[in-house]
Design a protein around this motif. Structure first.
Motif, PDB file in Angstrom:
ATOM      1  N   LYS A   2     -52.595  15.636  35.444  1.00 52.03           N
ATOM      2  CA  LYS A   2     -53.671  15.311  34.496  1.00 52.03           C
ATOM      3  C   LYS A   2     -53.889  16.468  33.526  1.00 52.03           C
TER       4      LYS A   2
ATOM      5  N   TRP B   3     -63.755   1.994  35.371  1.00 51.14           N
ATOM      6  CA  TRP B   3     -62.696   2.441  34.446  1.00 51.14           C
ATOM      7  C   TRP B   3     -63.166   2.416  32.993  1.00 51.14           C
TER       8      TRP B   3
ATOM      9  N   PHE C 230     -66.312   5.653  33.074  1.00 53.27           N
ATOM     10  CA  PHE C 230     -66.192   6.966  33.693  1.00 53.27           C
ATOM     11  C   PHE C 230     -64.831   7.577  33.403  1.00 53.27           C
ATOM     12  N   SER C 231     -64.642   8.798  33.839  1.00 52.94           N
ATOM     13  CA  SER C 231     -63.409   9.532  33.565  1.00 52.94           C
ATOM     14  C   SER C 231     -62.232   8.983  34.368  1.00 52.94           C
ATOM     15  N   ASP C 232     -61.021   9.366  33.943  1.00 52.07           N
ATOM     16  CA  ASP C 232     -59.818   8.986  34.693  1.00 52.07           C
ATOM     17  C   ASP C 232     -59.890   9.488  36.129  1.00 52.07           C
ATOM     18  N   GLN C 233     -60.375  10.715  36.317  1.00 56.48           N
ATOM     19  CA  GLN C 233     -60.461  11.277  37.664  1.00 56.48           C
ATOM     20  C   GLN C 233     -61.380  10.450  38.544  1.00 56.48           C
ATOM     21  N   THR C 234     -62.510  10.025  37.989  1.00 60.53           N
ATOM     22  CA  THR C 234     -63.439   9.197  38.763  1.00 60.53           C
ATOM     23  C   THR C 234     -62.776   7.884  39.161  1.00 60.53           C
TER      24      THR C 234
END
Length: 206
Positions: A31, A160, A163-167
């Motif tokens: 990432k 999705w 929120f963030s990609d990590q979440t």
């Protein structure tokens, strides 16, 4: 029809959840990075997806080779991962892969709901060897699981999109798995109440 063979639970769990863990680790490692491949820039998310798809295909192939069997849900998941993962890679757009869980859960909910409307808990066809229950129990479990699938589809869309990609990756890797395990653990009273009687025993009162 190929004979269904059993394998060690630890190996089966590794084949079932190993690819998802590979995706998580690949995403964490990649990432924030951009990779130029044949003149096109790809995000770490897309590259992690490109790693995940063949790993899942290989894992399911090994599982089929060892057991001679793949559950309908595994087959559906495999097809959708290949299709939507492939679309994300081809169009260089992570949104295709992120919407895949939504579609999977909507399909599962739709199939189970269709079976319920016909008085046939199709979940029983998939899980009756692991959870021996009477018809009434399967109807209740199928209704509850249908509602859960609809809730998970909504949750995936909310996460999705907002929120963030990590979440989202955390939710996909750990959240969905924990929710599914928690759901089935919470059904223990249902399993006990509608369990099929052992030979020589009377059915439990309902």
């Amino acid at each position: 029809m190929a004979e269904k063979r059993k394998i060690k639970p630890g190996l089966k769990m590794a084949l079932d959840f190993g690819p998802l863990l590979v995706f998580f680790l690949a995403f964490v490692k990649l990432k924030g990075h951009t990779f130029t491949i044949l003149g096109t820039d790809y995000s770490g998310f897309v590259v992690a997806t490109a790693i995940f798809v063949p790993v899942l295909v290989a894992s399911m192939a090994v599982l089929w080779a060892l057991t001679g069997h793949l559950a309908p849900m595994q087959i559906a998941t495999l097809i959708l991962v290949v299709v939507f993962g492939g679309l994300s890679i081809w169009f260089n757009d992570p949104r295709f892969f992120k919407t895949k869980p939504t579609l999977i859960y909507l399909i599962f909910a739709g199939l189970l709901g269709f079976g319920l409307a016909r008085g046939k808990p199709w979940l029983q066809l998939v899980m009756e060897d692991a959870i021996p229950m009477r018809h009434e129990g399967w109807m209740i479990l199928t209704k509850r699981l249908t509602v859960l699938f609809l809730g998970l589809a909504v949750a995936n869309e909310v996460i999705w999109r907002n929120f963030s990609d990590q979440t989202w990756v955390n939710f996909k890797t750990f959240g969905l798995t924990i929710l599914m395990f928690g759901f089935f653990m919470a059904q223990a009273p249902l399993f006990q109440r509608y369990a099929l009687p052992k030979e020589g025993e009377e059915p439990p009162e309902t």
